[in-house]
Design an enzyme around this catalytic site. Structure first.
Site, mmCIF file in Angstrom:
data_model
loop_
_atom_site.group_PDB
_atom_site.id
_atom_site.type_symbol
_atom_site.label_atom_id
_atom_site.label_comp_id
_atom_site.label_asym_id
_atom_site.label_seq_id
_atom_site.Cartn_x
_atom_site.Cartn_y
_atom_site.Cartn_z
ATOM 1 N N ARG A 298 30.577 39.261 87.425
ATOM 2 C CA ARG A 298 31.219 39.235 86.106
ATOM 3 C C ARG A 298 31.963 37.924 85.851
ATOM 4 O O ARG A 298 32.370 37.644 84.724
ATOM 5 C CB ARG A 298 32.200 40.400 85.987
ATOM 6 C CG ARG A 298 31.557 41.748 86.128
ATOM 7 C CD ARG A 298 32.607 42.811 86.068
ATOM 8 N NE ARG A 298 33.243 42.859 84.774
ATOM 9 C CZ ARG A 298 32.811 43.592 83.752
ATOM 10 N NH1 ARG A 298 31.735 44.333 83.888
ATOM 11 N NH2 ARG A 298 33.444 43.575 82.605
ATOM 12 N N TRP B 129 36.283 34.587 84.810
ATOM 13 C CA TRP B 129 35.362 33.749 84.038
ATOM 14 C C TRP B 129 36.247 33.123 82.963
ATOM 15 O O TRP B 129 36.734 33.825 82.075
ATOM 16 C CB TRP B 129 34.262 34.600 83.413
ATOM 17 C CG TRP B 129 33.191 33.819 82.722
ATOM 18 C CD1 TRP B 129 32.065 33.295 83.285
ATOM 19 C CD2 TRP B 129 33.124 33.486 81.333
ATOM 20 N NE1 TRP B 129 31.319 32.659 82.335
ATOM 21 C CE2 TRP B 129 31.939 32.750 81.124
ATOM 22 C CE3 TRP B 129 33.956 33.725 80.234
ATOM 23 C CZ2 TRP B 129 31.561 32.267 79.879
ATOM 24 C CZ3 TRP B 129 33.581 33.228 78.994
ATOM 25 C CH2 TRP B 129 32.394 32.519 78.827
ATOM 26 N N GLY C 206 39.707 39.816 79.030
ATOM 27 C CA GLY C 206 39.704 39.839 77.565
ATOM 28 C C GLY C 206 40.435 38.614 77.027
ATOM 29 O O GLY C 206 40.625 37.630 77.749
#
Ligand code: F6R
Length: 607
Positions: A27, A70, A97
Site C-alpha cells: 500500500r 505513500w 488519507g
C-alpha cells in the site's frame, strides 16, 4: 495508499506491528514507523525492512500502532514518516488519507507558538487532538478534532495518558478491526490480520472504534453507539504468501488459470447459454430496463472496462461509455439518470476516485454495480449490487490475475444482459463453452513463459515502446503499456493500431520497439498492414498472434509470440498474459523492485 496497523492485547505488540507493516507494504513503501506504549516511537525512511533493522532489543509493549507510508504531503523522509505526535508528545497517531484544511489549522497553532517537526497534514491533526486531550478523554478529543477537519482518514490514535487504548476512526480510507481471543488488531485491510483471527468488523465512514485489552466498542463520531455484526474472513493465509516464487507478480500470474476457474465457479449455465450472477439477481428487473451503461474505473481496471464496453455492445446491444473515475466524478450528469447503470470496477474496492464517481452517480439516480475483488471493501458496500471477482488477494502492485478476472466477470455480465436482449441461446451457449475453455488455454499460455522471457531479455534495454491493437485488442495494448511502464520504467504508450498514422508513427526509428497484438481475428488484415507501416520506418516489432499464424508474421516481425486460438471477444484474456509476462521479465532483467515499483501503491485512497 499507506498501511496502518494497531495492536492491543496480552502479548508483545511489536512483532505483529512489524509483520503487519510488511503485509501492508504494497500500500506504500516510502517510509515506515512504529509507536509502542512504554517503548516509544521509531521511524525510518525507506522500506519496512529498514525499520525492522532499527528496532532495538527490548522494544516491547502490549499496545502499539504502526504505519507504512505513500507520501502525499512532504517528502518521504524520517521526519515526515508516521507515527506523528502533538508537540507535548502525549498523543501519537498514524493516518491514511489527507486532511485538506490542515493549513488553516496549522496557522492557528503556529500563532500560538507551536513548532511543527514535519511537513505533514497528519502532525497538524495530532496537535489538534492533543489540544483537546488536555481536558477530554482520548475518544472525545479525537471526535472533537475530527469534527473540525475536512478530508479523508483512516486513523489509529494512542495517548501516553491512556496507554492501553487505541482510538481508530474512518472517513474515506479503509479500516478494520480484527477480533482475536486475547487481542484486538487494527488494520487497513485483512492481510495482516489473517494469521491471527478470521473474525473482523469493518468500520464504515464516520465511525470510530475504541479498543482496549478488555474489549471494543464502535461509535459514530458523535459518540453514539453503533451495533455492528462481525464478519468471517474467507481468504487463507497461504494466499498472501509467496510460496517459493521470487515475486508476488509471478505467483499471481501463475494463478491466472485457477483464478479464472474461481471467477467462473457456479456461475455458468451451459444448458441455456447464460450465467447466474447471484450478486445481480435482485437488480435484474431494473437491469432489464437500462438504456445506457457507464463503466468507470482507474488504470488497468479502466482498460478492463474498455473491453467490457465492447463485450456489452456486441452481445447485449446496449450503448456503453467508459470514463476514468477521476474524470467521471467531475462530469455533468443529467438530473435523472434512472435509465443508466454505472458499473464500477476495482480490485481493491477502495480506490477513492472510483468511490467518488459512484457516489456522484447515485446522487443522479443511477443504478450502481461493482466488480470488486476485495470482499467487504468500501466499493463493494457502496454499490447497489455487484459481482465479486474471487481472484483471491493480489499483493503485487501491478494488477495481473485481478485484471484477468475483471474481463471474465465483464464477459459474464455481457452474456447475462445479452440473453435478455437478443443474444441467441446458441450464441450464448457458444460463449459459455468458450469461457469454460479459458483456464486450460491460460495454462498453455503460461507454459510458454520461457519463450517470453527470452524475448523480454532481448529488449530489456529498450528506451521506448508502443503497444498496438485494434478493437478487442486495443484496450489490451493500453494494458500492455501501463504494465511495462509501471514495473520496468520503460516509456510505453498504447494505441489503437489505426492511430499510428495520425501522429505516433513519427517517433518510430530503429531503437523503437512496437508490440503489436495481431491475433487472427476480424481485425487481422488491418493490423497486419500497421505492422508493415511500422516496419517500413525501421522499428523493431514484436507480434502477438494466434497459434498457427506465426509463419505469416515471422516475415515482417522481429519476434513472434503465439497465444492459443479462442473466440475473438475472449482473446484479450489470453493476449494480456504474454504482455504481463513480458513486463515482468523486462523488469526482472533490469533488476527492479517488481512487486513494489517506485512512486506507486496498490490501493489508491487519495484523489
Ligand atoms: C496497474 C494497476 C492500477 C490499478 C488502479 C485501480 O497495474 O494495478 O492501474 O488498476 O489503480 O485500482 P483498483 O482496481 O484497486 O481500483
Amino acid at each position: 495508499m499507506c498501511g496502518i496497523v494497531g495492536y492491543v492485547g496480552k502479548r508483545d505488540a511489536t512483532p505483529f506491528l512489524l509483520d503487519g507493516l510488511t503485509a501492508l507494504e504494497y500500500r506504500g513503501y516510502d517510509s515506515a514507523g512504529i509507536y509502542v506504549a512504554g517503548a516509544g516511537c521509531l521511524k525510518r525512511a525507506g522500506k519496512v525492512a529498514e525499520l525492522r533493522k532499527a528496532v532495538p532489543k527490548g522494544f516491547h509493549g502490549t499496545a502499539g500502532i504502526a504505519h507504512t507510508r505513500w507520501a502525499t504531503h512532504g517528502a518521504p523522509t524520517e521526519a515526515n514518516a508516521h507515527p506523528h505526535a502533538d508537540s507535548t508528545e502525549t498523543v501519537w497517531l498514524v493516518h491514511n488519507g489527507i486532511i485538506e484544511n490542515y493549513n488553516d489549522i496549522k496557522s492557528r497553532f503556529l500563532k500560538k507558538g507551536v513548532t511543527f517537526r514535519s511537513d505533514t497534514d497528519t502532525e497538524v491533526l495530532a496537535e489538534l487532538i492533543g489540544s483537546y486531550h488536555t481536558s477530554l478523554p482520548l475518544e472525545k478529543a479525537v471526535a472533537k478534532a475530527l469534527g473540525e477537519v475536512r478530508g479523508t482518514y483512516g486513523l489509529a490514535v494512542m495517548s501516553v495518558k491512556e496507554p492501553g487504548k487505541i482510538v481508530a476512526a474512518r472517513l474515506g480510507s479503509p479500516l478494520m478491526l480484527g477480533i482475536g481471543t486475547d487481542a484486538y488488531y487494527i488494520a487497513s485491510d485483512a492481510t495482516p490480520v489473517l494469521k491471527h483471527t478470521r473474525e473482523v468488523a469493518y468500520l464504515d465512514d464516520g465511525e470510530m472504534a475504541v479498543v482496549t485489552e478488555a474489549g471494543y466498542s464502535i461509535h459514530t463520531l458523535g459518540l453514539e453507539p453503533v451495533s455492528k455484526k462481525t464478519e468471517t474472513l474467507e481468504w487463507d493465509v497461504e494466499a498472501i504468501q509467496k510460496k517459493g516464487f521470487e515475486h508476488f507478480m509471478l505467483k499471481e500470474m501463475m494463478e491466472i488459470p485457477e483464478t479464472i476457474e474461481n471467477t467462473l465457479r457456479g456461475r455458468l449455465l451451459p444448458d441455456i447459454g447464460s450465467v447466474n450472477l447471484g450478486g445481480l439477481r435482485d437488480t435484474l428487473p431494473q437491469l432489464a430496463k437500462i438504456k445506457r451503461i457507464i463503466i468507470t474505473a482507474c488504470g488497468s481496471a479502466s482498460y478492463a472496462g474498455r473491453i467490457g464496453e465492447l463485450l456489452m455492445e456486441e452481445f447485449a446491444g446496449i450503448p456503453v461509455e467508459v470514463e476514468i473515475a477521476s474524470e467521471l466524478r467531475y462530469r455533468r450528469h443529467t438530473a435523472n439518470e434512472r435509465d443508466t447503470a454505472l458499473i464500477a470496477i476495482s480490485q481493491s474496492g477502495e480506490t477513492l476516485d472510483t468511490l467518488e464517481a459512484i457516489k456522484e452517480a447515485k446522487r443522479h439516480g443511477m443504478l450502481t454495480l461493482g466488480i470488486v475483488n476485495v470482499v467487504g471493501s468500501t466499493i463493494a458496500r457502496e454499490t447497489d449490487a455487484g459481482v465479486y471477482n474471487h481472484a483471491g488477494p493480489e499483493i503485487s502492485v501491478a494488477s495481473t490475475k485481478a485484471f484477468i478476472s475483471q474481463l471474465v466477470v465483464l464477459a459474464m455480465i455481457a452474456i447475462l444482459l445479452g440473453r435478455n436482449d437478443g443474444l441467441s441461446a446458441s450464441e450464448g451457449m457458444r460463449l459459455v463453452k468458450e469461457l469454460k475453455r479459458l483456464p486450460a488455454l491460460a495454462r498453455k499460455m503460461l507454459d510458454k513463459r520461457g519463450e517470453i522471457e527470452k524475448v523480454a531479455k532481448k529488449y530489456a534495454g529498450m528506451r521506448d515502446a508502443y503497444f498496438l491493437g485494434r478493437k478487442w485488442q486495443c484496450p489490451v495494448a493500453y494494458e500492455g503499456a501501463i504494465k511495462l511502464k509501471e514495473i520496468s520504467y520503460v516509456h510505453a504508450e498504447g494505441y489503437g493500431a489505426g492511430e499510428m498514422k495520425h501522429g505516433p508513427i513519427a517517433l518510430i526509428d530503429k531503437d523503437f520497439v512496437t508490440v503489436v497484438l495481431a491475433p487472427k481475428d476480424s481485425m487481422y488484415e488491418k493490423t497486419r498492414a500497421n505492422i508493415e507501416e511500422t516496419r517500413a520506418r525501421g522499428g523493431k516489432i514484436i507480434a502477438v498472434t494466434t497459434e498457427g499464424n506465426e509463419s505469416d508474421l515471422e516475415k515482417i516481425a522481429d519476434d513472434v509470440i503465439t497465444v492459443p486460438a479462442a473466440h475473438e471477444a475472449l482473446l484479450p484474456i489470453l493476449t494480456t498474459i504474454p504482455l504481463q509476462l513480458f513486463a515482468y521479465y523486462v523488469a526482472k532483467e533490469r533488476e527492479l523492485p517488481i512487486d513494489q515499483p517506485r512512486n506507486l501503491a496498490k490501493s489508491v485512497t487519495v484523489e
